[in-house]
Motif scaffolding. Structure first.
Motif, PDB file in Angstrom:
ATOM      1  N   GLU A   1      10.193   4.098 -14.646  1.00  0.00           N
ATOM      2  CA  GLU A   1       9.745   2.780 -15.089  1.00  0.00           C
ATOM      3  C   GLU A   1       8.552   2.337 -14.241  1.00  0.00           C
ATOM      4  OE1 GLU A   1      11.490  -0.557 -17.654  1.00  0.00           O
ATOM      5  OE2 GLU A   1      11.949   1.558 -17.440  1.00  0.00           O
ATOM      6  N   ILE A   2       8.636   2.634 -12.924  1.00  0.00           N
ATOM      7  CA  ILE A   2       7.583   2.286 -11.968  1.00  0.00           C
ATOM      8  C   ILE A   2       7.323   3.488 -11.075  1.00  0.00           C
ATOM      9  CG2 ILE A   2       6.949   0.778 -10.032  1.00  0.00           C
ATOM     10  CD1 ILE A   2       8.837  -1.320 -11.191  1.00  0.00           C
ATOM     11  N   PHE A   3       6.057   3.767 -10.820  1.00  0.00           N
ATOM     12  CA  PHE A   3       5.651   4.802  -9.862  1.00  0.00           C
ATOM     13  C   PHE A   3       4.266   4.405  -9.385  1.00  0.00           C
ATOM     14  CE2 PHE A   3       4.192   8.801  -8.214  1.00  0.00           C
ATOM     15  CZ  PHE A   3       5.340   9.452  -7.775  1.00  0.00           C
ATOM     16  N   GLN A   4       4.185   3.727  -8.242  1.00  0.00           N
ATOM     17  CA  GLN A   4       2.914   3.108  -7.867  1.00  0.00           C
ATOM     18  C   GLN A   4       2.742   3.030  -6.349  1.00  0.00           C
ATOM     19  OE1 GLN A   4       3.567  -0.696  -9.788  1.00  0.00           O
ATOM     20  NE2 GLN A   4       4.384  -1.637  -7.929  1.00  0.00           N
ATOM     21  N   ILE A   5       1.497   2.886  -5.947  1.00  0.00           N
ATOM     22  CA  ILE A   5       1.143   2.692  -4.542  1.00  0.00           C
ATOM     23  C   ILE A   5       0.304   1.421  -4.443  1.00  0.00           C
ATOM     24  CG2 ILE A   5      -0.918   4.158  -4.708  1.00  0.00           C
ATOM     25  CD1 ILE A   5      -0.312   5.043  -1.810  1.00  0.00           C
ATOM     26  N   SER A   6       0.544   0.627  -3.407  1.00  0.00           N
ATOM     27  CA  SER A   6      -0.117  -0.673  -3.265  1.00  0.00           C
ATOM     28  C   SER A   6      -0.724  -0.822  -1.884  1.00  0.00           C
ATOM     29  CB  SER A   6       0.877  -1.825  -3.493  1.00  0.00           C
ATOM     30  OG  SER A   6       1.455  -1.764  -4.770  1.00  0.00           O
ATOM     31  N   LYS A   7      -1.873  -1.488  -1.834  1.00  0.00           N
ATOM     32  CA  LYS A   7      -2.498  -1.904  -0.575  1.00  0.00           C
ATOM     33  C   LYS A   7      -2.453  -3.427  -0.544  1.00  0.00           C
ATOM     34  CE  LYS A   7      -5.012  -1.726   3.231  1.00  0.00           C
ATOM     35  NZ  LYS A   7      -4.787  -3.128   3.656  1.00  0.00           N
ATOM     36  N   ILE A   8      -1.772  -3.965   0.444  1.00  0.00           N
ATOM     37  CA  ILE A   8      -1.613  -5.407   0.584  1.00  0.00           C
ATOM     38  C   ILE A   8      -2.323  -5.843   1.858  1.00  0.00           C
ATOM     39  CG2 ILE A   8       0.037  -7.316   0.747  1.00  0.00           C
ATOM     40  CD1 ILE A   8       2.130  -5.444  -0.476  1.00  0.00           C
ATOM     41  N   GLY A   9      -3.140  -6.892   1.767  1.00  0.00           N
ATOM     42  CA  GLY A   9      -3.870  -7.316   2.950  1.00  0.00           C
ATOM     43  C   GLY A   9      -4.310  -8.758   2.881  1.00  0.00           C
TER      44      GLY A   9
ATOM     45  N   ASN B   1      -5.095 -17.384   5.000  1.00  0.00           N
ATOM     46  CA  ASN B   1      -4.761 -18.066   3.749  1.00  0.00           C
ATOM     47  C   ASN B   1      -5.425 -17.422   2.526  1.00  0.00           C
ATOM     48  OD1 ASN B   1      -7.373 -18.837   4.352  1.00  0.00           O
ATOM     49  ND2 ASN B   1      -7.104 -20.947   3.648  1.00  0.00           N
ATOM     50  N   GLN B   2      -5.979 -16.217   2.698  1.00  0.00           N
ATOM     51  CA  GLN B   2      -6.586 -15.486   1.589  1.00  0.00           C
ATOM     52  C   GLN B   2      -6.019 -14.071   1.573  1.00  0.00           C
ATOM     53  OE1 GLN B   2     -10.904 -16.034   0.919  1.00  0.00           O
ATOM     54  NE2 GLN B   2     -10.896 -17.289   2.775  1.00  0.00           N
ATOM     55  N   HIS B   3      -5.359 -13.711   0.479  1.00  0.00           N
ATOM     56  CA  HIS B   3      -4.647 -12.448   0.411  1.00  0.00           C
ATOM     57  C   HIS B   3      -5.073 -11.655  -0.825  1.00  0.00           C
ATOM     58  CE1 HIS B   3      -2.300 -14.662   3.302  1.00  0.00           C
ATOM     59  NE2 HIS B   3      -1.833 -15.484   2.378  1.00  0.00           N
ATOM     60  N   TYR B   4      -4.814 -10.354  -0.775  1.00  0.00           N
ATOM     61  CA  TYR B   4      -5.119  -9.496  -1.910  1.00  0.00           C
ATOM     62  C   TYR B   4      -4.089  -8.376  -2.004  1.00  0.00           C
ATOM     63  CZ  TYR B   4      -6.962  -6.105   1.446  1.00  0.00           C
ATOM     64  OH  TYR B   4      -7.074  -5.216   2.488  1.00  0.00           O
ATOM     65  N   ILE B   5      -3.972  -7.836  -3.206  1.00  0.00           N
ATOM     66  CA  ILE B   5      -3.138  -6.661  -3.426  1.00  0.00           C
ATOM     67  C   ILE B   5      -3.805  -5.784  -4.471  1.00  0.00           C
ATOM     68  CG2 ILE B   5      -1.708  -7.919  -5.095  1.00  0.00           C
ATOM     69  CD1 ILE B   5       0.622  -6.108  -4.236  1.00  0.00           C
ATOM     70  N   LEU B   6      -3.867  -4.489  -4.197  1.00  0.00           N
ATOM     71  CA  LEU B   6      -4.432  -3.502  -5.105  1.00  0.00           C
ATOM     72  C   LEU B   6      -3.350  -2.471  -5.391  1.00  0.00           C
ATOM     73  CD1 LEU B   6      -6.913  -2.287  -6.607  1.00  0.00           C
ATOM     74  CD2 LEU B   6      -7.409  -1.023  -4.497  1.00  0.00           C
ATOM     75  N   THR B   7      -3.010  -2.282  -6.659  1.00  0.00           N
ATOM     76  CA  THR B   7      -1.919  -1.391  -7.042  1.00  0.00           C
ATOM     77  C   THR B   7      -2.409  -0.392  -8.073  1.00  0.00           C
ATOM     78  OG1 THR B   7      -0.318  -3.166  -6.667  1.00  0.00           O
ATOM     79  CG2 THR B   7       0.434  -1.283  -7.927  1.00  0.00           C
ATOM     80  N   PHE B   8      -1.957   0.863  -7.927  1.00  0.00           N
ATOM     81  CA  PHE B   8      -2.354   1.935  -8.835  1.00  0.00           C
ATOM     82  C   PHE B   8      -1.128   2.761  -9.209  1.00  0.00           C
ATOM     83  CE2 PHE B   8      -3.399   6.455  -9.324  1.00  0.00           C
ATOM     84  CZ  PHE B   8      -4.225   6.396 -10.432  1.00  0.00           C
ATOM     85  N   GLY B   9      -0.998   3.089 -10.501  1.00  0.00           N
ATOM     86  CA  GLY B   9       0.088   3.966 -10.931  1.00  0.00           C
ATOM     87  C   GLY B   9       0.702   3.521 -12.234  1.00  0.00           C
ATOM     88  N   HIS B  10       1.957   3.919 -12.449  1.00  0.00           N
ATOM     89  CA  HIS B  10       2.724   3.441 -13.596  1.00  0.00           C
ATOM     90  C   HIS B  10       3.232   2.048 -13.245  1.00  0.00           C
ATOM     91  CE1 HIS B  10       2.354   7.258 -15.527  1.00  0.00           C
ATOM     92  NE2 HIS B  10       3.137   7.906 -14.671  1.00  0.00           N
ATOM     93  N   LEU B  11       2.617   1.029 -13.815  1.00  0.00           N
ATOM     94  CA  LEU B  11       2.859  -0.348 -13.394  1.00  0.00           C
ATOM     95  C   LEU B  11       4.081  -0.966 -14.060  1.00  0.00           C
ATOM     96  CD1 LEU B  11      -0.847  -1.570 -13.578  1.00  0.00           C
ATOM     97  CD2 LEU B  11       0.374  -0.693 -11.575  1.00  0.00           C
ATOM     98  N   GLU B  12       4.421  -0.475 -15.252  1.00  0.00           N
ATOM     99  CA  GLU B  12       5.577  -1.000 -15.995  1.00  0.00           C
ATOM    100  C   GLU B  12       5.952   0.005 -17.059  1.00  0.00           C
ATOM    101  OE1 GLU B  12       4.806  -2.942 -19.622  1.00  0.00           O
ATOM    102  OE2 GLU B  12       3.491  -4.401 -18.627  1.00  0.00           O
ATOM    103  N   GLN B  13       6.934  -0.361 -17.885  1.00  0.00           N
ATOM    104  CA  GLN B  13       7.443   0.559 -18.899  1.00  0.00           C
ATOM    105  C   GLN B  13       6.386   0.986 -19.903  1.00  0.00           C
ATOM    106  OE1 GLN B  13      10.446  -1.182 -21.403  1.00  0.00           O
ATOM    107  NE2 GLN B  13      11.307   0.788 -21.998  1.00  0.00           N
ATOM    108  N   MET B  14       5.458   0.095 -20.252  1.00  0.00           N
ATOM    109  CA  MET B  14       4.509   0.375 -21.327  1.00  0.00           C
ATOM    110  C   MET B  14       3.082   0.638 -20.871  1.00  0.00           C
ATOM    111  SD  MET B  14       5.642  -2.363 -24.256  1.00  0.00           S
ATOM    112  CE  MET B  14       7.363  -2.594 -24.731  1.00  0.00           C
ATOM    113  N   PHE B  15       2.728   0.327 -19.617  1.00  0.00           N
ATOM    114  CA  PHE B  15       1.330   0.446 -19.192  1.00  0.00           C
ATOM    115  C   PHE B  15       1.201   1.041 -17.787  1.00  0.00           C
ATOM    116  CE2 PHE B  15       0.880  -2.594 -22.608  1.00  0.00           C
ATOM    117  CZ  PHE B  15      -0.334  -2.249 -23.179  1.00  0.00           C
TER     118      PHE B  15
END
Length: 371
Positions: free
Chosen positions: A183-191, A196-210
């Motif tokens: 259902e999910i297979f992903q890697i994320s960079k959180i920083g 007070n300013q944040h970001y997240i970058l995620t790559f992979g199988h994000l959900e069941q359909m996309f």
């Protein structure tokens, strides 16, 4: 240190002054979605071990510092979000042996309510979850589901295609053919760019359909209960069977800007977002939710876009309610993560958003509360 690690609390940095009986500790925890309650647990452990009057505890997720929780004699008295602790000096800087792995089984339930083939279709499944902190600010997450029971045999109806891409209305095909798989297979960079300013970058199988790439930016304004941000994703549709390398011939760029408001008296969050949805329609979504002390979140939403009635199909606009529950709600084992159970009167393609498992609004949800 051993007591903290046994409770899945990873000490990042620490300074302890025995003369003033003060301690300043930065940590990452794998126990709970509620960072405030996790800080209370850490304060209790420290209070039981050391004779400390004042504790300054800084829970973190990757390089995101939620807030400084201030304890006097083990009692939470205040929080401070104004300080940036990134470059502060600490006496104790332990070496963390990455990766930090967490493997666990969780039961789950999927539902499809209100289809022409029958009112309720559902599935009980078991999920094998593997989470890993690969290094500071980099996380891997996977969830492989195996169906235990379902009543999909009679789930067979014409979904009512329109002129737009069927990004959601083929849900019955995903349910029937995708019972087992990732259902999910992903890697994320959180920083954080600043405290007070944040970001997240995620790559992979994000959900069941996309599958694809997802980026989100969040700015916590100087007003304590106001956040703004945006998210943008470049995604491709997955095959019905959730195979690792199977995709359909449809990809799109989707994204939204949002405004998030928190109302402390009734503990309600409102989020208004505007942007482009998965079927390339444009419009806005209003979401209202309440999170309880148990970690349960109850919410409702509606979406209006620029699709005509003929393009959207039956229902004219998207709306629904949902319940998010923590994975450890019915289990004494401690681990982070939530599952979601939702209800839409009818599933259509208009107003469809990407369902990613990691969002900054969820990650920073508890940063502004002490009650």
């Amino acid at each position: 240190l051993n007591r903290l690690q046994e409770n899945s609390i990873l000490l990042q940095k620490a300074s302890i002054d025995t003369e003033t009986a003060e301690a300043k500790i930065k940590f990452i925890q794998l126990n709970s979605n509620n960072e405030r309650l996790a800080a209370i647990d850490v304060a209790s452990e420290i209070q039981d071990t050391l004779d400390i009057d004042t504790q300054y505890l800084i829970p973190a997720n990757g390089s995101i510092d939620y807030a400084t929780y201030i304890f006097e004699k083990g009692v939470l008295v205040n929080r401070d979000k104004s300080k940036n602790h990134t470059n502060e000096e600490y006496e104790f800087n332990p070496i963390i042996n990455y990766p930090v792995n967490n493997v666990y089984l969780t039961p789950g339930f999927k539902s499809h309510i209100g289809s022409p083939a029958g009112f309720v279709f559902g599935e009980v499944f078991m999920a094998l979850n593997y989470d890993s902190i690969l290094r500071y600010g980099v996380e891997f997450e996977s969830m492989y589901t195996v169906s235990l029971f379902d009543n999909y045999k009679e789930l067979n109806y014409y979904p009512g295609y329109t002129s737009i891409e069927p990004v959601r209305i083929e849900i019955q095909d995903y349910l029937k053919e995708g019972k087992n798989g990732f259902e999910i297979f992903q890697i994320s960079k959180i920083g954080s760019i600043h405290n007070n300013q944040h970001y997240i970058l995620t790559f992979g199988h994000l959900e069941q359909m996309f599958s694809g790439v997802h980026f989100e930016y969040l700015y916590e304004t100087r007003f304590p209960y106001v956040k703004v941000g945006f998210e943008i994703s470049d995604v491709i549709r997955r095959d019905y069977d959730k195979s690792f390398d199977g995709f359909k011939n449809y990809n799109t760029l989707t994204g939204h800007a949002y405004l998030n408001l928190y109302e402390p008296l009734f503990d309600i969050e409102l989020t208004l977002s505007y942007g482009k949805y998965l079927a390339k329609d444009v419009g806005y979504t209003l979401n209202a939710s309440k999170v309880f002390q148990s970690g349960l979140e109850l919410g409702a939403f509606f979406t209006r876009t620029n699709l005509s009635f003929e393009e959207f199909g039956e229902g004219s606009f998207d709306k629904g309610v949902y319940l998010k529950y923590p994975l450890n709600l019915f289990d004494s084992q401690k681990f982070k993560g939530r599952r979601q159970f939702g209800y839409r009167p009818i599933t259509r393609d208009g107003g469809a958003k990407l369902n990613v498992s990691k969002r900054l609004l969820d990650i920073t949800h508890d940063a502004g509360k002490i009650h």
